[in-house]
Design a protein around this motif. Structure first.
Motif: not given
Length: 76
Positions: A34-42
């Protein structure tokens, strides 16, 4: 661009910059949430972002669709 960018994230496209090693993508495990989470990769690590935050980072960092060094062209 924002609606198109979100649609691209939802289809597995990885946004990033290979020179700075910064990437934003939606992991396959988040499909259908319902509320997908993305990934910030650094180079300093990874952090979860909601779609609004992911879009903000993509626009702020001028990220484009790229081939991720480990995942390839798609996060799925």
């Amino acid at each position: 661009m924002s609606k198109m960018t979100i649609a691209h994230l939802k289809t597995g496209i990885i946004f990033g910059d290979n020179n700075t090693a910064e990437y934003v993508y939606l992991p396959a495990s988040e499909i259908g949430m319902e509320e997908p989470l993305c990934v910030l990769e650094t180079p300093n690590g990874r952090q979860d972002l909601n779609m609004k935050q992911a879009l903000s980072f993509i626009l702020k960092l001028s990220l484009r669709p790229v081939c991720h060094p480990r995942l390839g062209r798609s996060s799925f």
